[in-house]
Design an enzyme around this catalytic site. Structure first.
Site, PDB file in Angstrom:
ATOM      1  N   PHE A 126       0.848  -1.201   0.000  1.00  0.00           N
ATOM      2  CA  PHE A 126       0.000   0.000   0.000  1.00  0.00           C
ATOM      3  C   PHE A 126       0.884   1.252   0.000  1.00  0.00           C
ATOM      4  O   PHE A 126       1.810   1.356   0.795  1.00  0.00           O
ATOM      5  CB  PHE A 126      -0.912  -0.010   1.226  1.00  0.00           C
ATOM      6  CG  PHE A 126      -2.000   1.017   1.151  1.00  0.00           C
ATOM      7  CD1 PHE A 126      -3.132   0.790   0.393  1.00  0.00           C
ATOM      8  CD2 PHE A 126      -1.880   2.222   1.811  1.00  0.00           C
ATOM      9  CE1 PHE A 126      -4.140   1.748   0.311  1.00  0.00           C
ATOM     10  CE2 PHE A 126      -2.882   3.186   1.731  1.00  0.00           C
ATOM     11  CZ  PHE A 126      -4.008   2.940   0.978  1.00  0.00           C
ATOM     12  N   ASP A 195       1.436  -4.427   8.975  1.00  0.00           N
ATOM     13  CA  ASP A 195       0.242  -3.615   8.743  1.00  0.00           C
ATOM     14  C   ASP A 195      -0.926  -4.590   8.562  1.00  0.00           C
ATOM     15  O   ASP A 195      -0.914  -5.413   7.644  1.00  0.00           O
ATOM     16  CB  ASP A 195       0.431  -2.737   7.503  1.00  0.00           C
ATOM     17  CG  ASP A 195      -0.717  -1.748   7.328  1.00  0.00           C
ATOM     18  OD1 ASP A 195      -1.862  -2.091   7.693  1.00  0.00           O
ATOM     19  OD2 ASP A 195      -0.465  -0.647   6.811  1.00  0.00           O
ATOM     20  N   TYR A 220     -11.348   1.971   9.591  1.00  0.00           N
ATOM     21  CA  TYR A 220     -12.553   2.248   8.794  1.00  0.00           C
ATOM     22  C   TYR A 220     -12.856   1.196   7.733  1.00  0.00           C
ATOM     23  O   TYR A 220     -13.852   1.297   7.042  1.00  0.00           O
ATOM     24  CB  TYR A 220     -12.471   3.638   8.141  1.00  0.00           C
ATOM     25  CG  TYR A 220     -11.199   3.937   7.381  1.00  0.00           C
ATOM     26  CD1 TYR A 220     -11.015   3.484   6.082  1.00  0.00           C
ATOM     27  CD2 TYR A 220     -10.193   4.695   7.964  1.00  0.00           C
ATOM     28  CE1 TYR A 220      -9.855   3.765   5.390  1.00  0.00           C
ATOM     29  CE2 TYR A 220      -9.027   4.985   7.282  1.00  0.00           C
ATOM     30  CZ  TYR A 220      -8.857   4.508   5.991  1.00  0.00           C
ATOM     31  OH  TYR A 220      -7.697   4.786   5.324  1.00  0.00           O
ATOM     32  N   LYS A 221     -12.000   0.176   7.594  1.00  0.00           N
ATOM     33  CA  LYS A 221     -12.266  -0.851   6.582  1.00  0.00           C
ATOM     34  C   LYS A 221     -13.106  -1.956   7.222  1.00  0.00           C
ATOM     35  O   LYS A 221     -14.266  -1.741   7.535  1.00  0.00           O
ATOM     36  CB  LYS A 221     -10.944  -1.362   6.022  1.00  0.00           C
ATOM     37  CG  LYS A 221     -10.228  -0.264   5.234  1.00  0.00           C
ATOM     38  CD  LYS A 221      -8.823  -0.627   4.835  1.00  0.00           C
ATOM     39  CE  LYS A 221      -8.203   0.548   4.084  1.00  0.00           C
ATOM     40  NZ  LYS A 221      -6.741   0.504   4.088  1.00  0.00           N
ATOM     41  N   ARG A 369     -11.822  -4.210  -8.215  1.00  0.00           N
ATOM     42  CA  ARG A 369     -11.631  -4.908  -6.936  1.00  0.00           C
ATOM     43  C   ARG A 369     -12.957  -5.069  -6.193  1.00  0.00           C
ATOM     44  O   ARG A 369     -13.738  -4.123  -6.077  1.00  0.00           O
ATOM     45  CB  ARG A 369     -10.647  -4.096  -6.087  1.00  0.00           C
ATOM     46  CG  ARG A 369     -10.255  -4.763  -4.796  1.00  0.00           C
ATOM     47  CD  ARG A 369      -9.181  -3.970  -4.074  1.00  0.00           C
ATOM     48  NE  ARG A 369      -9.676  -2.702  -3.566  1.00  0.00           N
ATOM     49  CZ  ARG A 369      -9.111  -1.998  -2.594  1.00  0.00           C
ATOM     50  NH1 ARG A 369      -7.991  -2.431  -2.033  1.00  0.00           N
ATOM     51  NH2 ARG A 369      -9.613  -0.854  -2.197  1.00  0.00           N
TER      52      ARG A 369
HETATM   53  C1  LIG Z   1      -6.073   1.608   4.088  1.00  0.00           C
HETATM   54  C2  LIG Z   1      -4.647   1.413   4.408  1.00  0.00           C
HETATM   55  C3  LIG Z   1      -3.919   2.409   5.028  1.00  0.00           C
HETATM   56  C4  LIG Z   1      -4.599   3.707   5.348  1.00  0.00           C
HETATM   57  O1  LIG Z   1      -3.794   4.646   5.937  1.00  0.00           O
HETATM   58  P1  LIG Z   1      -4.450   5.965   6.526  1.00  0.00           P
HETATM   59  O2  LIG Z   1      -3.307   6.667   7.122  1.00  0.00           O
HETATM   60  O3  LIG Z   1      -5.474   5.551   7.533  1.00  0.00           O
HETATM   61  O4  LIG Z   1      -5.084   6.721   5.411  1.00  0.00           O
HETATM   62  C5  LIG Z   1      -2.592   2.154   5.327  1.00  0.00           C
HETATM   63  N1  LIG Z   1      -2.013   0.982   5.012  1.00  0.00           N
HETATM   64  C6  LIG Z   1      -2.698   0.000   4.394  1.00  0.00           C
HETATM   65  C7  LIG Z   1      -2.032  -1.289   4.061  1.00  0.00           C
HETATM   66  C8  LIG Z   1      -4.020   0.191   4.059  1.00  0.00           C
HETATM   67  O5  LIG Z   1      -4.693  -0.771   3.436  1.00  0.00           O
END
Ligand SMILES: *Cc1c(COP(=O)(O)O)cnc(C)c1O
Length: 410
Positions: A126, A195, A220-221, A369
């Site tokens: 990511f 992560d 939030y996911k 996706r």
């Molecule tokens: C969604 C996601 C983020 C989001 O980071 P924010 O700082 O909350 O915007 C970070 N890392 C991964 C792997 C994600 O899927």
């Protein structure tokens, strides 16, 4: 024989987690396959947030820091998440975004390995994780090195201070071998940051059992905490004394309300706090996590494999003839809760699907996706989704200028 809608309905009828969907307010007339980007709204959140606004803020005002549990919300919500990731209640705190949390633990990890110079990550992870690591490397005079997934273990060496990667890849859903990678990092004297943004709420996790050092993840996911919900940070208890937190804000002080001139860090996870937490967002996440009450995480995992496998099967039967290719692992054991299909016209296709009420998302350059959030997705939704995609492709409904024009958020 090809799969029928009745077959999907039959699986729903025997799904031990089917009842969990009733904990959410899901709009009529859509099929929502994007809980991997923004989870659905749990029913108890609106009234809980309204009470926080009207009673706690409106009437309680400043008193609510003590009287309404605001001050202890980061630890309280962290303890709820700890159950989902196999950590102890006092190893997790909710604060800031995933990006900021990652900065904190990576910086702390570098300080614990001062003679080593490399943060090791993966290509295709990511973006924010890579951006944070490279920004931190610049700040600290260290080096951010990236390799391909298959080369990761071999690339860990005596220069590696910390290995940083996402357990379940956001785009393909590929699940990395947490145990093997954690062990390889430790064998080489390196630390590890996981992560868990696409793992928690999708599969059982055992951070303590794996001896993991650090972890971060998104609220939030799959945790359904609402747009911009704060993120969580995990630091293994054995590191609590040595972890040297870089973003030394007043709430991470051992006695914030002494208003001392000099910083002295709090004990345990409290030092990970920086500034004042977003109480309304934390309240939403706190309430949202109740949707996991009584949910067996092994059943959750079984359901994820069932949902994604059904979609992969239906895609094989009905969709590949339109030029899609599978961009996720075929083996369900290697797959998180997303299934991605690659197609050159992916952006326009997703816009056409959204216009038909099937909501997934698009990830550049060509990935369509679909996320199968296990508390809210039914097997019949998977069947209906395949039907909508089949129809949109058969009619070439995506082939219009409106669907090809890109919006800011994809
Ligand atoms: C969604 C996601 C983020 C989001 O980071 P924010 O700082 O909350 O915007 C970070 N890392 C991964 C792997 C994600 O899927």
């Amino acid at each position: 024989m090809s799969l029928t809608r009745q077959h999907a309905l039959d699986i729903d009828a025997s799904d031990p987690l089917a009842h969990a969907r009733d904990r959410f307010a899901i709009p009529e007339g859509i099929i929502y396959l994007d809980g991997n980007s923004l989870g659905c709204l749990p029913r108890n959140v609106a009234s809980r947030v309204a009470a926080a606004v009207e009673d706690e803020w409106g009437r309680g005002l400043i008193r609510s820091w003590n009287n309404a549990g605001w001050y202890t919300a980061p630890q309280r919500v962290g303890a709820k998440i700890a159950k989902l990731i196999g950590a102890a209640a006092d190893e997790v705190i909710v604060t800031d975004s995933t990006s900021v949390g990652l900065f904190k633990v990576l910086a702390g990890a570098l300080r614990m390995r001062p003679s080593r110079s490399t943060i090791l990550g993966l290509h295709g992870d990511f973006p924010t994780d890579a951006y944070i690591a490279s920004g931190l490397a610049k700040l600290t005079g260290t080096h951010f090195k990236r390799v391909d997934g298959g080369d990761l273990i071999g690339a860990i060496d005596a220069t590696t201070a910390v290995v940083s990667l996402t357990h379940v890849n956001y785009k393909s859903g590929f699940i990395h071998d947490m145990r093997a990678i954690t062990e390889a990092a430790h064998a080489a004297g390196a630390l590890i940051v996981w992560d868990l943004s696409h793992s928690a709420g999708v599969l059982p996790l055992e951070l303590a059992g794996l001896n993991a050092d650090f972890a971060v993840g998104c609220g939030y996911k799959y945790l359904n905490g609402g747009p911009g919900a704060p993120a969580y940070v995990f630091v293994a208890k054995r590191h609590h004394d040595t972890f040297d937190h870089p973003l030394t804000g007043w709430l991470g002080h051992s006695d914030p309300f002494a208003f001392a001139d000099n910083y002295e860090h709090a004990k345990g996870m409290d030092k990970l706090l920086t500034g004042t937490p977003p109480i309304l967002s934390l309240t939403a996440l706190d309430a949202a996590l109740d949707a996991f009450d009584g949910i067996d995480l092994h059943q959750l995992r079984t359901k994820v494999e069932g949902l994604t496998s059904l979609f992969v099967t239906l895609a094989g039967e009905r969709l590949m003839r339109y030029g899609f290719t599978l961009a996720s692992p075929r083996d369900s054991h290697q797959r998180g809760a997303v299934v991605s299909l690659a197609h050159a016209e992916g952006y326009a296709i997703m816009q056409a699907l959204i216009a038909r009420g099937l909501i997934g998302d698009f990830r550049a350059p060509d990935i369509v996706r679909f996320g199968f959030s296990p508390l809210t997705t039914r097997f019949v939704d998977v069947f209906d989704a395949a039907e909508v995609i089949d129809d949109v492709m058969a009619k070439q409904a995506w082939d219009t200028p409106a669907f090809k024009s890109r919006k800011a958020v994809t």
